[in-house]
Motif scaffolding. Structure first.
Motif, PDB file in Angstrom:
ATOM      1  N   SER A   1       0.839  -1.195   0.000  1.00  0.00           N
ATOM      2  CA  SER A   1       0.000   0.000   0.000  1.00  0.00           C
ATOM      3  C   SER A   1       0.877   1.249   0.000  1.00  0.00           C
ATOM      4  O   SER A   1       1.983   1.263   0.542  1.00  0.00           O
TER       5      SER A   1
ATOM      6  N   SER B   1      -1.934   5.716   2.268  1.00  0.00           N
ATOM      7  CA  SER B   1      -3.005   4.781   2.636  1.00  0.00           C
ATOM      8  C   SER B   1      -3.213   4.746   4.141  1.00  0.00           C
ATOM      9  O   SER B   1      -2.267   4.882   4.925  1.00  0.00           O
TER      10      SER B   1
ATOM     11  N   LYS C   1      -4.103   2.057   5.426  1.00  0.00           N
ATOM     12  CA  LYS C   1      -3.817   0.651   5.693  1.00  0.00           C
ATOM     13  C   LYS C   1      -2.336   0.370   5.442  1.00  0.00           C
ATOM     14  O   LYS C   1      -1.644   1.127   4.764  1.00  0.00           O
ATOM     15  N   GLU C   2      -1.895  -0.734   5.996  1.00  0.00           N
ATOM     16  CA  GLU C   2      -0.535  -1.207   5.728  1.00  0.00           C
ATOM     17  C   GLU C   2      -0.634  -2.650   5.249  1.00  0.00           C
ATOM     18  O   GLU C   2      -0.741  -3.579   6.041  1.00  0.00           O
TER      19      GLU C   2
ATOM     20  N   ASP D   1     -10.865  -1.072  -2.916  1.00  0.00           N
ATOM     21  CA  ASP D   1     -10.408  -0.681  -1.588  1.00  0.00           C
ATOM     22  C   ASP D   1     -10.837   0.766  -1.392  1.00  0.00           C
ATOM     23  O   ASP D   1     -11.820   1.196  -2.004  1.00  0.00           O
TER      24      ASP D   1
ATOM     25  N   SER E   1      -3.462   4.991  -3.538  1.00  0.00           N
ATOM     26  CA  SER E   1      -2.661   4.393  -2.467  1.00  0.00           C
ATOM     27  C   SER E   1      -3.003   2.941  -2.159  1.00  0.00           C
ATOM     28  O   SER E   1      -2.217   2.263  -1.493  1.00  0.00           O
ATOM     29  N   ASP E   2      -4.145   2.444  -2.635  1.00  0.00           N
ATOM     30  CA  ASP E   2      -4.612   1.111  -2.219  1.00  0.00           C
ATOM     31  C   ASP E   2      -4.759   0.109  -3.361  1.00  0.00           C
ATOM     32  O   ASP E   2      -5.292  -0.983  -3.146  1.00  0.00           O
TER      33      ASP E   2
ATOM     34  N   ILE F   1      -3.252  -2.394  -4.789  1.00  0.00           N
ATOM     35  CA  ILE F   1      -2.122  -3.314  -4.660  1.00  0.00           C
ATOM     36  C   ILE F   1      -2.043  -4.226  -5.896  1.00  0.00           C
ATOM     37  O   ILE F   1      -3.051  -4.545  -6.514  1.00  0.00           O
TER      38      ILE F   1
END
Length: 589
Positions: A237, A241, A243-244, A479, A484-485, A487
């Motif tokens: 990410s 983001s 999230k990680e 997402d 940023s998300d 993946i």
């Protein structure tokens, strides 16, 4: 000559138990050769009458593997085991069964596993057949950390009795450490099944084995995980983001471990040293303190042996008694599961033992309320046809702050923070035969996997590409933010250009005022989705079970109803047919 039944290496017995079973089977083989009356050869004349139906309900593969072990031991006793998934059992065939052992897990908060739901609906109906000729026993798998512990097994056990079935053996409800209890129960139950025809009723029990046997290459399991070097640990990410999400690659070395796309990888974590240290400080205990009943110092036990983040139900109940905390006392007295879940949200064991404002336990008593530290299972995100001698995972690191302390997921932060590339972690493969790429390379695949739910579908797409499969592949992914998300964006782009990924529909919920989810994209493309199903397509879902998977299921039913021009009831039957044909498969958690 009698063939010694094969005990699968991926079955959930530990090495000691598997070695015992292997010896047991080999012993029967030897006795048959010299003609003893206890031999399987002596049982041969009644073999046709000694069919044992072993029915399993599984979500992740454990119950199926255990059912296969039951079959191997039953075959050695002269019976003819027939292993069947519960949803593949018709009510007509169930009514004709004489000996039945059910092995079933429980999914979520007391629900039937995916491959048992249709069976249960038919069994619970008023039209279910009488089972007056049936002799049955139920082995239930569950986790006392969840509501509805072993509920699926309890329901089936009760319903069989209501319909006239006779118990051969009292149901066993197994917690997450099920191997020893299950092995003993199987050894006691199989002779009872054989005795339905008046056969030998000698008990078959697992002996204590002091020394573990030499393990085969494939004998890795949660009690003896393979120490695999992590060759890649990188963040997927983007920096913006919330999230990680990280990508991990484990080198399988000389382990002999193999897997298939759709399987899960068990990772055995170590606890956070900071949390273990805070607990020791709370109790005023030194890390090297020895406690009666522990084979190691207490500091080592808190790091490597016990769950020290999520409390057991027994610990919560005991704290409720001792802490004098009015809210918790009220919740426990009312038995309100939702209120209790809300109260425990974001709290760990350290928070709870501090509720009373005074010491509630000494450290020796405290550890008796802790559950064993468990592995975490993650969907494998690689195909062995592409990831040569390695296995990949895609994991979101769970992190949050509460009550002035940083918290984190036990295994996700263990891998992210304390296992760098070049270091090792304990792993083993958990086969999931119910979640596989279609054997037919021409069959269309529709995959719904937002967030880390993309993991098995990355593996599926790699598998299809390596096979040279001609079938169409459609992925719904989403997402929060595309920038940023998204993946594996480059990999998916390459697969699209190469023609492997026929369609890619994206749903980034927070890139516009109106939130868009994968189920939104499904409905927008309902006509094409239904057409793919009509062409023999397979429909897969991976990810969050509590909301996403239910929303996707609702969307699927709505699409079928609208596009086929049929009622909601007829659409439900259409979707159930997909399930029976193993064309609607889920890997949800």
């Amino acid at each position: 000559m009698m063939k010694i039944p094969y005990i699968p290496e991926d079955a959930p017995f530990n090495g000691d138990q598997r070695a015992w079973l292997s010896g047991f089977l080999a012993g029967l083989h030897s006795r048959a050769a010299i003609g003893l009356e206890t031999s399987v050869a002596a049982a041969a004349p009644r073999a046709a009458a000694s069919v044992l139906n072993i029915l399993f309900g599984t979500q992740t593969g454990n119950a199926e593997a255990l059912a296969m072990d039951v079959a191997a031991a039953a075959r050695a006793q002269g019976m003819q085991p027939v292993v069947t998934a519960l949803d593949d059992v018709s009510m007509d065939s169930l009514g004709a069964m004489k000996r039945v052992i059910v092995v079933t897990s429980t999914y979520g908060e007391g629900e039937m596993p995916d491959n048992a739901q249709l069976f249960w609906e038919a069994l619970a109906a008023d039209s279910a057949p009488r089972l007056d000729e049936m002799n049955f026993a139920v082995l239930a798998l569950g986790d006392t950390g969840y509501d509805g512990f072993c509920q699926a097994g309890k329901l089936i056990d009760t319903r069989f009795e209501q319909l006239g079935g006779k118990r051969m053996k009292t149901r066993i409800d197994c917690d997450i450490d099920f191997e020893d209890a299950a092995a003993a129960w199987i050894g006691e139950t199989l002779p009872l099944a054989l005795a339905v025809d008046g056969g030998n009723t000698a008990s078959v029990t697992m002996p204590d084995i002091a020394e573990p046997p030499v393990r085969a290459k494939q004998g890795w399991g949660r009690r003896n995980p393979y120490s695999a070097e992590v060759s890649v640990n990188r963040r997927l990410s983007g920096p913006g983001s919330s999230k990680e999400i990280r990508h991990y690659e484990f080198d399988l070395g000389e382990s002999g471990l193999d897997y298939e796309a759709g399987d899960a990888l068990g990772v055995v974590p170590l606890n956070d040293p900071k949390l273990a240290g805070a607990l020791l400080e709370h109790f005023g205990a030194a890390a090297d303190s020895q406690i009666a009943g522990l084979d190691r110092p207490v500091g080592d036990a808190l790091l490597n042996m016990f769950e020290i983040s999520t409390p057991s139900r027994e610990l919560v109940a005991e704290i409720g008694k001792r802490a004098g905390h009015d809210e918790l006392i009220h919740i426990l007295a009312n038995g309100d599961r939702e209120q209790l879940a809300a109260f425990l949200w974001s709290k760990d064991i350290l928070d709870l033992i501090n509720l009373g404002g005074k010491p509630l336990f000494d450290v020796a008593e405290f550890v008796t309320f802790l559950k064993p530290l468990q592995h975490r299972a993650y969907s494998i995100s690689s195909s062995p046809l592409v990831a040569k001698n390695s296995v990949h995972l895609t994991i979101a690191s769970v992190r949050y702050r509460a009550e002035g302390r940083e918290r984190g997921g036990v295994c996700s932060t263990y891998l992210a923070d304390r296992v760098e590339a070049g270091q090792s972690a304990g792993i083993f493969v958990s086969p999931n035969k119910a979640f596989r790429v279609p054997q037919d390379n021409d069959a269309p695949m529709i995959m719904v996997g937002p967030g880390t739910g993309i993991a098995p579908f990355r593996a599926f797409l790699q598998e299809r590409q390596a096979r040279g499969a001609n079938g169409k592949n459609w992925l719904f992914f989403g997402d929060q933010h595309r920038q940023s998300d998204f993946i594996y964006e480059n990999e998916l782009g390459d697969m699209s250009r190469d023609g492997v990924l026929t369609r890619l529909d994206l749903a980034f919920s927070r890139d516009q005022a109106e939130k868009i989810y994968v189920q939104t994209r499904m409905r927008q493309n309902g006509k094409a989705l239904y057409q793919w199903l009509e062409e023999g397509g397979y429909f897969y879902v991976c990810g969050d079970a509590t909301r996403m998977a239910k929303d996707v299921d609702d969307a699927l039913h709505g699409i079928v109803s609208e596009e086929a021009g049929i009622s909601a009831e007829a659409a439900s039957e259409y979707v159930n047919r997909l399930k029976r044909e193993k064309r609607y498969l889920r890997d949800v958690y």
